[in-house]
Design an enzyme around this catalytic site. Structure first.
Site, short mmCIF file in Angstrom:
data_model
loop_
_atom_site.label_atom_id
_atom_site.label_comp_id
_atom_site.label_asym_id
_atom_site.label_seq_id
_atom_site.Cartn_x
_atom_site.Cartn_y
_atom_site.Cartn_z
CB THR A 83 6.56 -5.54 -4.59
OG1 THR A 83 5.86 -6.87 -4.38
CG2 THR A 83 7.47 -5.60 -5.88
CB VAL A 108 9.16 -11.55 11.64
CG1 VAL A 108 8.62 -11.42 13.45
CG2 VAL A 108 7.74 -12.38 11.13
CE LYS A 160 5.74 -7.09 11.05
NZ LYS A 160 5.80 -5.54 11.44
CE LYS A 203 4.75 -7.00 7.06
NZ LYS A 203 5.66 -5.91 6.87
N1 HSE Z 1 4.37 -0.87 9.38
C1 HSE Z 1 5.22 -2.08 10.25
C2 HSE Z 1 5.33 -1.56 11.59
C3 HSE Z 1 6.52 -1.85 9.26
O1 HSE Z 1 4.98 -0.47 12.17
O2 HSE Z 1 5.83 -2.29 12.21
C4 HSE Z 1 7.26 -3.16 9.55
O3 HSE Z 1 6.54 -4.32 8.98
#
Ligand code: HSE
Length: 336
Positions: free
Chosen positions: A95, A151, A223, A124
């Site tokens: 989700t 990540v 991350k 995450k």
């Molecule tokens: N929004 C994130 C990005 C997607 O642009 O890297 C991957 O986590």
């Protein structure tokens, strides 16, 4: 292997398609026979203890926009109800990430762990807000907790640092961990304004539904939290990150970097402190990748600095990381 799948967005659908297209190979090569017993999306659920049909699920989702129409039975259950009422070997949590209270993913993960289920998360939010306590909960309940896809999408960044560099002491790392902001900054370097570059990124479908997650650095910070805990053994969460996004980056900043023979990137770094911030990177540094690419440079005590580059998002790519985690769990279970 009995699986409950939370969420049925792009990544989860890609995973189900992978299960279908690689069914024979997964069984022949790894002895893995995924039996998906329940899945839900924001509008409803599909449950079949003998195993949902992968193709039918994908077709129903495409036709009705929800898995609710798969069957008339058990088609309005929440994730929590599914996890409370059915047993499975593994929960796969996909989700949407939420950095306010991490719900509903947090409830899914903790409920599953308390029931003795192994957990794979590409969400995450729960890790960013509660990594240390989730690890403790997994250990306490003697379950495996895997999150390769959080990540780098399909690029095995966590695995590289944890396993390929095992025995090494990683002293610091710096990475471009958000593809969307990298795409925007790369386009600004070719002369587009921030607004123009943002619109282009939105048109291409790169920007998160809540644009703040990308633009204000929250996705990169999440991350960084995961890397700091898993790779560096720190016990940190989101508030420990000094985070600045890219909203205030001007064309002048980009030009200044150019003059310094550098490029301006949103860098997540772990050195003396944990920081996400726009930073100049020398042009010859392999870290300075363009477009939606991700890159991370690990510096270790004895083996120097190594940079990994790859796509950091995408349905199939992230689904492939879930499959890696599932195979790891399968192998660990087989050892017992
Ligand atoms: N929004 C994130 C990005 C997607 O642009 O890297 C991957 O986590």
């Amino acid at each position: 292997m009995k699986i409950i799948l939370c969420g049925f967005g792009v990544v989860a659908q890609s995973l189900v398609k992978l299960f279908e297209s690689r069914k024979d190979e997964l069984y022949a090569k790894y002895g893995l026979k995924p039996r998906l017993i329940a899945v839900f999306d924001s509008k409803g659920s599909a449950v079949d203890q003998s195993g949902l049909k992968f193709n039918k699920l994908v077709e129903i989702k495409k036709k009705y926009g929800t898995v609710k129409n798969y069957s008339k039975e058990n088609n309005a259950m929440t994730g929590f109800e599914i996890l409370k009422n059915f047993d499975a070997d593994v929960l796969i949590e996909t989700t949407a990430s939420n950095y306010k209270d991490a719900e509903p993913g947090m409830t899914h993960i903790t409920t599953a762990m308390k029931k003795g289920m192994h957990v794979i998360s590409v969400n995450k939010g729960p890790l960013a807000l509660a990594f240390p306590s989730l690890m403790e909960l997994a250990t306490y309940n003697q379950v495996m907790f895997k999150f390769s896809g959080t990540v780098g999408g399909g690029t095995p960044i966590l695995d590289y640092a944890k396993n390929s560099l095992s025995g090494e002491k990683i002293t610091s790392f710096a990475g471009i961990l958000n593809g969307t902001t990298n795409y925007i900054l790369s386009n600004m370097a070719t002369g587009l304004s921030f607004e123009e570059a943002l619109k282009d990124a939105k048109d291409k479908g790169y920007v998160e539904a809540d644009e703040s997650l990308d633009l204000d650095g929250l996705d990169a910070a999440a991350k960084l939290v995961i890397l700091a805990n898993w790779i560096m053994g720190m016990k940190v969460t989101m508030p420990d990150i000094k985070c600045t996004g890219i909203r205030k980056v001007t064309i002048e900043d980009i030009k200044k970097a150019e003059k310094n023979n550098s490029v301006l990137k949103l860098v997540a770094s772990c050195d003396n402190e944990l920081v996400v911030s726009p930073k100049e990177i020398p042009k010859e540094d392999p870290l300075g990748v363009n477009g939606t690419l991700n890159a991370i440079a690990f510096t270790s005590e004895h083996s120097g600095t190594q940079t990994i580059i790859g796509k950091g998002a995408g349905g199939t790519e992230t689904a492939s990381s879930i499959l890696r985690d599932l195979l790891d769990i399968r192998q660990e279970i087989a050892k017992k």
